[in-house]
Design a protein around this motif. Structure first.
Motif, PDB file in Angstrom:
ATOM      1  N   LEU A 159       0.829  -1.203   0.000  1.00 47.58           N
ATOM      2  CA  LEU A 159       0.000   0.000   0.000  1.00 47.58           C
ATOM      3  C   LEU A 159       0.866   1.257   0.000  1.00 47.58           C
ATOM      4  O   LEU A 159       0.600   2.208  -0.738  1.00 47.58           O
ATOM      5  N   THR A 160       1.910   1.255   0.822  1.00 52.94           N
ATOM      6  CA  THR A 160       2.791   2.425   0.905  1.00 52.94           C
ATOM      7  C   THR A 160       3.482   2.691  -0.422  1.00 52.94           C
ATOM      8  O   THR A 160       3.551   3.836  -0.884  1.00 52.94           O
ATOM      9  N   ILE A 161       3.994   1.640  -1.043  1.00 49.90           N
ATOM     10  CA  ILE A 161       4.650   1.806  -2.339  1.00 49.90           C
ATOM     11  C   ILE A 161       3.661   2.289  -3.391  1.00 49.90           C
ATOM     12  O   ILE A 161       3.967   3.156  -4.218  1.00 49.90           O
ATOM     13  N   GLY A 162       2.439   1.734  -3.335  1.00 49.43           N
ATOM     14  CA  GLY A 162       1.432   2.152  -4.291  1.00 49.43           C
ATOM     15  C   GLY A 162       1.041   3.608  -4.141  1.00 49.43           C
ATOM     16  O   GLY A 162       0.834   4.317  -5.138  1.00 49.43           O
ATOM     17  N   VAL A 163       0.959   4.077  -2.895  1.00 50.63           N
ATOM     18  CA  VAL A 163       0.546   5.464  -2.634  1.00 50.63           C
ATOM     19  C   VAL A 163       1.702   6.433  -2.829  1.00 50.63           C
ATOM     20  O   VAL A 163       1.527   7.523  -3.384  1.00 50.63           O
ATOM     21  N   ALA A 164       2.890   6.048  -2.346  1.00 53.87           N
ATOM     22  CA  ALA A 164       4.019   6.983  -2.322  1.00 53.87           C
ATOM     23  C   ALA A 164       5.037   6.752  -3.432  1.00 53.87           C
ATOM     24  O   ALA A 164       5.942   7.579  -3.612  1.00 53.87           O
ATOM     25  N   GLY A 165       4.897   5.668  -4.189  1.00 55.69           N
ATOM     26  CA  GLY A 165       5.913   5.331  -5.181  1.00 55.69           C
ATOM     27  C   GLY A 165       6.188   6.437  -6.184  1.00 55.69           C
ATOM     28  O   GLY A 165       7.349   6.744  -6.482  1.00 55.69           O
ATOM     29  N   ARG A 166       5.131   7.039  -6.696  1.00 55.13           N
ATOM     30  CA  ARG A 166       5.320   8.110  -7.690  1.00 55.13           C
ATOM     31  C   ARG A 166       6.047   9.294  -7.078  1.00 55.13           C
ATOM     32  O   ARG A 166       6.865   9.941  -7.735  1.00 55.13           O
ATOM     33  N   PHE A 167       5.762   9.578  -5.827  1.00 62.76           N
ATOM     34  CA  PHE A 167       6.421  10.707  -5.160  1.00 62.76           C
ATOM     35  C   PHE A 167       7.911  10.430  -4.951  1.00 62.76           C
ATOM     36  O   PHE A 167       8.746  11.330  -5.086  1.00 62.76           O
ATOM     37  N   TYR A 168       8.262   9.184  -4.618  1.00 58.67           N
ATOM     38  CA  TYR A 168       9.674   8.821  -4.498  1.00 58.67           C
ATOM     39  C   TYR A 168      10.401   9.049  -5.826  1.00 58.67           C
ATOM     40  O   TYR A 168      11.501   9.606  -5.861  1.00 58.67           O
ATOM     41  N   LEU A 169       9.770   8.611  -6.896  1.00 55.11           N
ATOM     42  CA  LEU A 169      10.400   8.727  -8.213  1.00 55.11           C
ATOM     43  C   LEU A 169      10.531  10.179  -8.659  1.00 55.11           C
ATOM     44  O   LEU A 169      11.491  10.536  -9.358  1.00 55.11           O
ATOM     45  N   ASP A 170       9.582  11.018  -8.267  1.00 54.12           N
ATOM     46  CA  ASP A 170       9.593  12.418  -8.698  1.00 54.12           C
ATOM     47  C   ASP A 170      10.434  13.320  -7.797  1.00 54.12           C
ATOM     48  O   ASP A 170      10.653  14.486  -8.134  1.00 54.12           O
ATOM     49  N   ALA A 171      10.897  12.802  -6.663  1.00 51.44           N
ATOM     50  CA  ALA A 171      11.647  13.634  -5.714  1.00 51.44           C
ATOM     51  C   ALA A 171      12.873  14.303  -6.340  1.00 51.44           C
ATOM     52  O   ALA A 171      13.133  15.488  -6.078  1.00 51.44           O
ATOM     53  N   PRO A 172      13.661  13.606  -7.198  1.00 48.75           N
ATOM     54  CA  PRO A 172      14.835  14.277  -7.789  1.00 48.75           C
ATOM     55  C   PRO A 172      14.489  15.474  -8.670  1.00 48.75           C
ATOM     56  O   PRO A 172      15.352  16.329  -8.910  1.00 48.75           O
ATOM     57  N   SER A 173      13.263  15.542  -9.141  1.00 46.13           N
ATOM     58  CA  SER A 173      12.872  16.649 -10.012  1.00 46.13           C
ATOM     59  C   SER A 173      12.455  17.897  -9.241  1.00 46.13           C
ATOM     60  O   SER A 173      12.216  18.949  -9.837  1.00 46.13           O
ATOM     61  N   ILE A 174      12.385  17.783  -7.920  1.00 45.94           N
ATOM     62  CA  ILE A 174      12.012  18.933  -7.096  1.00 45.94           C
ATOM     63  C   ILE A 174      13.232  19.838  -6.929  1.00 45.94           C
ATOM     64  O   ILE A 174      14.303  19.382  -6.525  1.00 45.94           O
ATOM     65  N   HIS A 175      13.060  21.116  -7.218  1.00 45.13           N
ATOM     66  CA  HIS A 175      14.190  22.057  -7.149  1.00 45.13           C
ATOM     67  C   HIS A 175      13.946  23.184  -6.138  1.00 45.13           C
ATOM     68  O   HIS A 175      14.630  24.204  -6.188  1.00 45.13           O
ATOM     69  N   HIS A 176      13.016  22.985  -5.244  1.00 45.49           N
ATOM     70  CA  HIS A 176      12.730  24.007  -4.240  1.00 45.49           C
ATOM     71  C   HIS A 176      12.389  23.313  -2.925  1.00 45.49           C
ATOM     72  O   HIS A 176      12.164  22.103  -2.880  1.00 45.49           O
ATOM     73  N   ASP A 177      12.387  24.077  -1.857  1.00 43.42           N
ATOM     74  CA  ASP A 177      12.000  23.610  -0.517  1.00 43.42           C
ATOM     75  C   ASP A 177      12.968  22.603   0.096  1.00 43.42           C
ATOM     76  O   ASP A 177      12.636  21.975   1.116  1.00 43.42           O
ATOM     77  N   TRP A 178      14.164  22.465  -0.473  1.00 43.17           N
ATOM     78  CA  TRP A 178      15.098  21.498   0.096  1.00 43.17           C
ATOM     79  C   TRP A 178      15.651  21.950   1.447  1.00 43.17           C
ATOM     80  O   TRP A 178      15.931  21.109   2.319  1.00 43.17           O
ATOM     81  N   MET A 179      15.781  23.253   1.637  1.00 47.22           N
ATOM     82  CA  MET A 179      16.246  23.736   2.947  1.00 47.22           C
ATOM     83  C   MET A 179      15.204  23.453   4.028  1.00 47.22           C
ATOM     84  O   MET A 179      15.547  23.072   5.155  1.00 47.22           O
ATOM     85  N   LYS A 180      13.944  23.656   3.680  1.00 53.99           N
ATOM     86  CA  LYS A 180      12.877  23.294   4.625  1.00 53.99           C
ATOM     87  C   LYS A 180      12.935  21.805   4.940  1.00 53.99           C
ATOM     88  O   LYS A 180      12.800  21.393   6.101  1.00 53.99           O
ATOM     89  N   PHE A 181      13.137  21.009   3.902  1.00 47.58           N
ATOM     90  CA  PHE A 181      13.203  19.569   4.103  1.00 47.58           C
ATOM     91  C   PHE A 181      14.339  19.195   5.051  1.00 47.58           C
ATOM     92  O   PHE A 181      14.152  18.399   5.985  1.00 47.58           O
ATOM     93  N   VAL A 182      15.510  19.749   4.835  1.00 43.10           N
ATOM     94  CA  VAL A 182      16.669  19.425   5.674  1.00 43.10           C
ATOM     95  C   VAL A 182      16.389  19.803   7.126  1.00 43.10           C
ATOM     96  O   VAL A 182      16.661  19.027   8.058  1.00 43.10           O
ATOM     97  N   ALA A 183      15.831  20.996   7.337  1.00 44.13           N
ATOM     98  CA  ALA A 183      15.558  21.457   8.692  1.00 44.13           C
ATOM     99  C   ALA A 183      14.524  20.570   9.379  1.00 44.13           C
ATOM    100  O   ALA A 183      14.706  20.133  10.529  1.00 44.13           O
ATOM    101  N   LEU A 184      13.426  20.283   8.690  1.00 39.06           N
ATOM    102  CA  LEU A 184      12.362  19.481   9.287  1.00 39.06           C
ATOM    103  C   LEU A 184      12.785  18.023   9.453  1.00 39.06           C
ATOM    104  O   LEU A 184      12.454  17.387  10.458  1.00 39.06           O
ATOM    105  N   ALA A 185      13.516  17.493   8.483  1.00 36.76           N
ATOM    106  CA  ALA A 185      13.973  16.107   8.583  1.00 36.76           C
ATOM    107  C   ALA A 185      14.967  15.937   9.731  1.00 36.76           C
ATOM    108  O   ALA A 185      14.926  14.936  10.462  1.00 36.76           O
ATOM    109  N   THR A 186      15.844  16.920   9.899  1.00 37.88           N
ATOM    110  CA  THR A 186      16.804  16.857  11.011  1.00 37.88           C
ATOM    111  C   THR A 186      16.092  16.902  12.345  1.00 37.88           C
ATOM    112  O   THR A 186      16.393  16.114  13.261  1.00 37.88           O
TER     113      THR A 186
END
Length: 209
Positions: free
Chosen positions: A19-46
């Protein structure tokens, strides 16, 4: 280590993984194409990783993770392609520290991924289609409340099922739907809404959340 889970629990985990792969799989594959919000991601992930590494343990095979705060904030601040990466990152130090069985580690990743996507999905639904709420600030508050409710609801249901199938605890024995358990996670989720609001409107107040 071996998980010690009965077969029915392992089947549940396998279905949850699919279920997780089915729901989130496309988002995993598209993550490298994201070119914004990476600083937010680093801060929140940390922040989520640090919080998740030191949970408050209860005597009923459950734990309170303050990482809920940062996951809800991420659902309101980040695109889904980055939201789904945080559960992957935040569970690594815990695994290195506790050496939890692979099955439990996999469940944690699936659980937090589905929780976060549920929060993101309902928040976008309110923000994009809640035209009846004309005030933008009120609409964001409604989206945050909906995200908090969705996160806590999905989380507690998924954990209750694995405790029932894996450890034989009844729904009542888990305590997951007690006033205490729901209120603790609910407060943390709402604090995540506050963190997201401060982030957008007055970052100097982030420390307050």
């Amino acid at each position: 280590r071996p998980s010690g889970l009965p077969r029915v629990a392992k089947i549940y985990l396998a279905c949850l993984g699919v279920l997780t792969i089915g729901v989130a799989g496309r988002f995993y594959l598209d993550a490298p194409s994201i070119h914004h919000d990476w600083m937010k991601f680093v801060a929140l992930a940390t922040a989520a990783t640090l919080a998740h590494t030191f949970p408050v343990k209860s005597p009923r095979n459950s734990q309170y993770h303050t990482s809920v705060l940062f996951l809800v904030a991420a659902a309101l601040l980040l695109p889904p392609e980055l939201v789904v990466l945080i559960p992957l990152v935040q569970t690594i130090p815990e695994w290195l520290k506790e050496r939890t069985p692979w099955a439990i580690q996999g469940f944690n990743i699936c659980n937090y991924t589905l929780d976060s996507l549920a929060a993101w999905g309902v928040s976008r639904l309110v923000l994009d289609h809640g035209r009846f709420i004309t005030n933008s600030d009120a609409r964001f508050a409604a989206a945050g409340l909906a995200a908090s409710l969705a996160f806590v609801a999905v989380n507690h249901v998924l954990v209750a099922i694995i405790l029932k199938l894996g450890r034989g605890h009844s729904i009542r024995e888990t305590g997951l739907f007690s006033t205490e358990a729901i209120s603790v996670d609910g407060v943390l989720a709402v604090l995540g809404v506050s963190l997201a609001a401060f982030w957008m409107w007055n970052p100097w107040l982030i420390f307050a959340a």
